[in-house]
Scaffold this motif. Sequence first.
Motif, PDB file in Angstrom:
ATOM      1  N   ASP A  31      -7.008  -6.858  -8.423  1.00  0.00           N
ATOM      2  CA  ASP A  31      -5.606  -7.177  -8.176  1.00  0.00           C
ATOM      3  C   ASP A  31      -4.813  -6.945  -9.458  1.00  0.00           C
ATOM      4  O   ASP A  31      -4.855  -7.754 -10.383  1.00  0.00           O
ATOM      5  N   VAL A  35      -6.310  -7.728  -2.175  1.00  0.00           N
ATOM      6  CA  VAL A  35      -7.122  -6.890  -1.291  1.00  0.00           C
ATOM      7  C   VAL A  35      -8.456  -7.563  -0.987  1.00  0.00           C
ATOM      8  O   VAL A  35      -8.997  -7.426   0.115  1.00  0.00           O
ATOM      9  N   ASP A  53      -8.693   2.143  -7.334  1.00  0.00           N
ATOM     10  CA  ASP A  53      -9.374   1.070  -6.614  1.00  0.00           C
ATOM     11  C   ASP A  53      -8.722   0.832  -5.254  1.00  0.00           C
ATOM     12  O   ASP A  53      -9.402   0.705  -4.220  1.00  0.00           O
ATOM     13  N   ASP A  54      -7.383   0.781  -5.242  1.00  0.00           N
ATOM     14  CA  ASP A  54      -6.647   0.561  -3.993  1.00  0.00           C
ATOM     15  C   ASP A  54      -6.910   1.677  -2.986  1.00  0.00           C
ATOM     16  O   ASP A  54      -7.048   1.425  -1.781  1.00  0.00           O
ATOM     17  N   ALA A  78       1.318   1.719  -3.603  1.00  0.00           N
ATOM     18  CA  ALA A  78       0.060   2.202  -4.179  1.00  0.00           C
ATOM     19  C   ALA A  78      -0.146   3.683  -3.882  1.00  0.00           C
ATOM     20  O   ALA A  78      -0.566   4.460  -4.750  1.00  0.00           O
ATOM     21  N   PHE A 101       0.814  -1.212   0.000  1.00  0.00           N
ATOM     22  CA  PHE A 101       0.000   0.000   0.000  1.00  0.00           C
ATOM     23  C   PHE A 101       0.853   1.269   0.000  1.00  0.00           C
ATOM     24  O   PHE A 101       0.398   2.320  -0.446  1.00  0.00           O
ATOM     25  N   ALA A 125     -12.490  -5.030  -5.014  1.00  0.00           N
ATOM     26  CA  ALA A 125     -11.076  -4.760  -5.294  1.00  0.00           C
ATOM     27  C   ALA A 125     -10.596  -5.480  -6.545  1.00  0.00           C
ATOM     28  O   ALA A 125     -11.063  -6.568  -6.886  1.00  0.00           O
TER      29      ALA A 125
END
Length: 478
Positions: free
Chosen positions: A151, A362, A181-182, A93, A90, A149
Motif C-alpha cells: 500500500d 489491496v 505491484d498494483d 494506478a 486502480f 500487495a
Amino acid sequence: MTAPRTPSPRKALGRLSLPERNFVADALRTETVGGMLLLVAAVTALIWANVPALHDSYESVSHFRFGPEALGLNLSVAHWAADGLLAVFFFVAGTELKRELVAGDLRDPRAAALPVVAALCGMAVPALVYTLTSGIGGGSLAGWAVPTATDIAFALAVLAVIGTSLPSALRAFLLTLAVVDDLFAILIIAVFFTADLDFVALGGAVVGLAVFWLLLHKGVRGWYVYVPLALVVWGLMYNSGIHATIAGVAMGLMMRCHRHEGEEQSPGERIEHLVRPLSSGLAVPLFALFSAGVAVSGGALADVFTTPETLGVVLGLVVGKTVGIFGGTWLTTRFTRASLSEELAWADVLAVSTLAGIGFTVSLLIGELAFEGDAAMTDSVKAAVLTGSLIATAVATVLLKIRNAKYRRLSQEEERDDDLSGIPDVYEEDDPAHHLRMAEIHDRKAAEHRRLAREKAEQRRGLAEVPNGAGEDHDGPA
C-alpha cells in the motif's frame, strides 16, 4: 581504429532526471496526504467497530444496500466502496503505469528491470511464505495472494509521520514498486478471483472499452462524455463476473501519456493530476473505513499468531516482502551491469523493502475475495493484515531512523539552489550558464570581503596612530 567504448555501469537507485523528480515529488505529496487520511480512516473504523455502543451502527451502515436492482447494482455500502471507489484508485494506478512505461523510467528496459524484478520477487516470496506456513499448519491455501500487495499511500504516510527525509530515488523506487505491484495484483484478481463469467456483459464491457479508446484516439474532450461511458463500462464489468476494478485499470492504461509538441502535459498526466486527489483523499479512505472495522481483542490478536492462515499473512508481509524485494534488488545488481549508487547503502534498500510490507488497501480487498462467504475468516485475515502492517511499520521506522541523518544530508544536497535559478544545482552541473551565475555570485562576495578587509585595515591603522596609547587597557585618560 579506436576500440569501441565500453558503456559505464548503470547506477541502481541513482538520482532521478529533473522531470521525473518533479513528477514523483508532486505524486508523492498527494499520496502522502491521502495516506494520512487513510490512517485516520483505519483508526476510525477500528474505534467504530470495537466500541460496544457504536458497533451496531457500524454494521448497519456497512451493510446498508442501495442502487438499481434492475441493473444488478443493489449493493451494500461496503461493496460499493470495494468495487466502485477502488476502481478510481486502480484507474490512477493504470494511468501511472502507462506514464512510467512511455515517459518515465520504465521506458528504458535496463532501468525498468530493477523495480520490476524487485516487485515480482516481492510478490512471489510472500505468496510462498504464506503457502508454506498455512500448508504446514493445515490451513487453507486460499489466501496465498493476500500478503503480495504493497500500500503506497499507507507507506508514504508512515514516512511522513516518522519525519524521514528519504532521498527521491528511494521514494521513486518505492512508488514504482507499488505501481508494478498494483498491476500484478489486478492480474491476480482477474485470473484467480473471477466467478462465473457472463459473456454478454463482458462483451458489452469490451465494446465500451473500445469506444473509450476510440474517443481518446480521436482527441475527443469533455468529462461529460467519458464519465458516463466509464460508469457504463464499470457496471458491465461488474455484472460480467470479473472484478469491477479491472475496468478502472483498463481505462487508465488506454490514456495517452506521451506529450505532443507544444504540450506541457499529456492528457494522461492531466487527468491523473485531477483524479489522484479524488482517489487518495476520498476513494481509498472510504474503502478503509468500511473494510478495516474488525473486532480486535486480546484473544483475536493471539489467534493471529496461532491460526495458520493469519500467521501466513503476517509472515508474508513482514518477512516475505522484505526478503523478496531486497533479494530481487540484490540479484538484479549482481547479475546485471547495475551497481548501487554511491550515496546509498544496502541498509537503505533493506529499510524500503521492510516498508513495502505495509499491505493494506489491496491486501484487504484480496482477503475479502479469497475468503468470500466465510465472515469469521475474512475478519481474521483483516486483523492479520493490520497486524503485519503494524509490525512492518515498526521495523521500518527503526531502520529508517538509524539512517535519517544521512538521508537529511542527501535531501539537502538535492534541494540546494545556490544560484537561485529555481532548479537544484545537482541538475545544472553540466550547464555553463549555471557556472557563470555562480562565478558572478562569488565575484560579488569576493568584492564585499575585499571592501570589509580595507575597512578593518583602516580602522586598525587609525587606532595605532592615536597618541598616548589610546585603546590600551589602563586607568589614565587617553
